[in-house]
Motif scaffolding. Structure first.
Motif, short mmCIF file in Angstrom:
data_model
loop_
_atom_site.label_atom_id
_atom_site.label_comp_id
_atom_site.label_asym_id
_atom_site.label_seq_id
_atom_site.Cartn_x
_atom_site.Cartn_y
_atom_site.Cartn_z
N LYS A 1 -8.72 16.67 -2.41
CA LYS A 1 -9.38 16.89 -1.16
C LYS A 1 -9.49 18.27 -1.09
N ASP B 1 -2.09 -0.44 -4.96
CA ASP B 1 -1.63 0.00 -3.69
C ASP B 1 -1.39 1.52 -3.86
N ASP C 1 4.34 16.93 5.32
CA ASP C 1 5.54 16.80 6.06
C ASP C 1 6.08 17.91 7.07
N VAL D 1 -2.28 11.12 9.59
CA VAL D 1 -1.44 10.10 8.82
C VAL D 1 -0.19 9.83 9.24
N PRO E 1 9.82 12.21 4.58
CA PRO E 1 9.30 10.95 4.23
C PRO E 1 8.43 11.04 3.01
N PHE E 2 7.56 11.86 2.65
CA PHE E 2 6.40 12.16 1.64
C PHE E 2 6.99 13.01 0.58
N LYS F 1 9.57 6.48 11.57
CA LYS F 1 8.77 6.77 12.58
C LYS F 1 7.47 5.85 12.58
N LYS F 2 7.29 5.13 13.69
CA LYS F 2 6.02 4.21 13.92
C LYS F 2 4.82 4.92 13.66
N HIS F 3 3.83 3.88 13.42
CA HIS F 3 2.24 4.05 13.30
C HIS F 3 1.98 5.11 12.24
N GLN F 4 2.60 5.21 11.26
CA GLN F 4 2.22 6.23 10.10
C GLN F 4 1.06 5.42 9.36
N THR F 5 0.00 6.05 8.87
CA THR F 5 -0.79 5.44 8.13
C THR F 5 -1.24 6.06 6.69
N PRO F 6 -0.19 6.22 5.81
CA PRO F 6 -0.43 6.80 4.40
C PRO F 6 -1.51 6.23 3.72
N THR G 1 -4.47 5.42 4.63
CA THR G 1 -5.81 6.06 4.62
C THR G 1 -6.10 7.24 3.90
N VAL G 2 -4.80 7.93 3.30
CA VAL G 2 -5.26 8.96 2.22
C VAL G 2 -5.06 8.32 0.90
N GLY G 3 -4.89 7.09 0.80
CA GLY G 3 -4.58 6.58 -0.71
C GLY G 3 -3.10 6.38 -0.93
N ILE G 4 -2.31 6.82 -0.22
CA ILE G 4 -0.93 6.71 -0.57
C ILE G 4 -0.31 5.41 0.00
N LYS G 5 0.50 4.56 -0.86
CA LYS G 5 1.04 3.28 -0.53
C LYS G 5 1.86 3.33 0.72
#
Lengths: 117, 88, 118, 117, 88, 118
Positions: D23, D57, E34, E58, F12-13, F48-53, F55-59
């Protein structure tokens, strides 16, 4: 006599951990213990590459694995960890491709699981 | 019934782990690799540290009186006399 | 000629980090840039004398660090506080490195075009 | 307009850093800047493997590199770092094999060198 | 003439680096990945933290009033207006 | 049936560490061992709730963590102090994990046949 499972989590560029797991394995065998498996996991899977090109004064890790495998140790690598990391799983030298379930069953029967990282 | 805690790097590599709260007084601490450089930092966890002799030797480290040198054979034996192993 | 600073903070046998930093330092010297190398944290242990990795089969990169001077790499710096943390004095070191306080390190950083951590 | 060099130090299993460098590179290009090289170093060299086997995925990092390379960016990998790590340097996809000297010269001419790790 | 310090993990990952002594008062601190989870830990280095907005989003992180959201375009611009970049 | 404890301390990542720990936990459950999973340090953020990986292509592995209960993995533990460090309360978490003091964590460790850090 005890039954061991060893897992290796560091990449082959970590020469220090690489030489240490080999020496630990040899010490196990020389004391008459059994090593049910050495399992490559996480970055450890890259040890199963067959494309190293190392100068003669570098740790000859390929030769060390070869020597261990000739002592009838089950050298395994985690197939899902390998596929995600771009290792060529059709050509893994002395390591055999295995699933995590196979590994977990070996651990369940072992006396000790020692991680190297 | 003691747990063997195994380290291979100086203590700053493990700062997230709140180790001082997870290592019991009767546990044993074994230093490998670059952790051997930093035995002072690990004294807080155990009075009697175990140090892999070969790794300390390679690093030109002289062990002090309350650091016990351990051979690979003793390392193997240690894993068998410990109830749990944790490689941090 | 640009100023490039390589910063090392890894312990000596943490992967190939110290050797990668050594390669980077040598190559910038080879392409005639003004290269500096700063050791701090456990990386200062990579300058400790009398280590013998080849006895366990690992390449003796300390030998190569000693040759830095031959290749005209003169700006080797060591964090004063880190030496203290690991009980080292200047006479314990392989090479004649300049010790630096934190404020000197800040000044060094501010002079650079590029700073790389390895 | 500025000239950038980017270096990537993390392995392909670090999906987060991987998507971020892509990006950043795209943002550079869309602002009209030049990227003289993206250089794989340290564990980053494993990005040049051609043996990934990823579920749909997962981050499709291979496709992302492919897309970047079609924008005429010089995608390079450090050959000595690769040889020590067991990467097959005869088959590196969209990445070209280069020496550290070539990289250092590109950095010397660039306005900014951004590391991703 | 300010240095941009870039972090992508919580502060404990960098404990060896004596950061508090290497980051000047007029430097800027950018949090990616992170590190966005741990903005409180980085406040000691800079009153006004920069946070990559997409990475924070995210992770379901809401930025507080003295954290500035940064787009990728702004990230690129930041590297150009900083005299040095350090990716820790 | 043996007791196996997976300990997670990574953010986490950070590479695939959390996902590797998830796989390990699920597989020991699948081969009918008594598996526990302890989150401490920045690893608690993986709950932690509501994380959305995605949206950046991560599983989106958070989805998989939520299914642990379906696979009969009930012993999920979280370091109480670490939750505090990251400003999280139990209601911020994806799943119904048991919080543990340090002394409870020590007791948990002492019950295990195998402890693995991932």
């Amino acid at each position: 006599m005890a039954r061991f499972v060893l897992s290796l989590h560091t990449p082959p560029s970590d020469h220090d951990t690489s030489q240490r797991i080999i020496k630990f394995a040899n010490a196990c065998l020389s004391q008459g213990h059994t090593i049910d498996a050495i399992f490559l996991y996480q970055q450890g899977v890259y040890h199963a590459s067959t494309h190293f090109d190392l100068a003669s004064d570098e740790l000859q890790i390929g030769a060390l694995w070869q020597k261990l495998s000739s002592q009838n140790i089950n050298l395994m690598l985690c197939v899902t960890a390998a596929e995600k990391r771009g290792l060529d799983t059709s050509n893994t030298g002395v390591f055999s491709v295995a699933g995590l379930a196979e590994f977990a069953m070996l651990v369940s029967d072992a006396d000790k699981w020692v991680q190297f990282k | 019934m003691s747990t063997l805690h195994i380290f291979s790097k100086p203590l700053n590599y493990y700062s997230a782990n709140q180790l001082e709260n997870l290592i019991s007084l009767d546990d044993r601490v074994l230093l490998l690799g670059d952790a051997c450089f930093a035995s002072k930092q690990f004294k807080q966890f155990s009075d009697a540290l175990l140090v892999l002799e070969e790794d300390a030797h390679v690093r030109a480290i002289k062990l002090s009186h309350n650091e016990t040198p351990i051979s690979y054979d003793e390392f193997v034996a240690l894993t068998l006399t410990s109830t749990q192993l944790i490689t941090w | 000629m640009i100023n490039v600073l390589v910063m090392s903070q890894s312990s000596p046998f943490d992967d190939l980090n110290l050797r990668d930093a050594l390669d980077m330092t040598l190559i910038f010297a080879a392409v005639d840039q003004n290269i500096s190398w700063l050791f701090s944290g456990p990386a200062v242990l990579a300058l400790k004398k009398h280590q013998t990795p080849s006895t366990v089969g690992i390449k003796d990169f300390f030998k190569n660090i000693k040759t830095l001077e031959i290749y005209d790499v003169e700006n080797i710096y060591v964090c004063e506080k880190s030496l203290l943390d690991y009980g080292l004095s200047k006479t314990d070191l392989l090479i004649d490195a300049h010790t630096m306080t934190f404020s000197e390190q800040q000044t060094l950083i501010k002079k650079q075009h590029h700073v790389v951590t390895l």
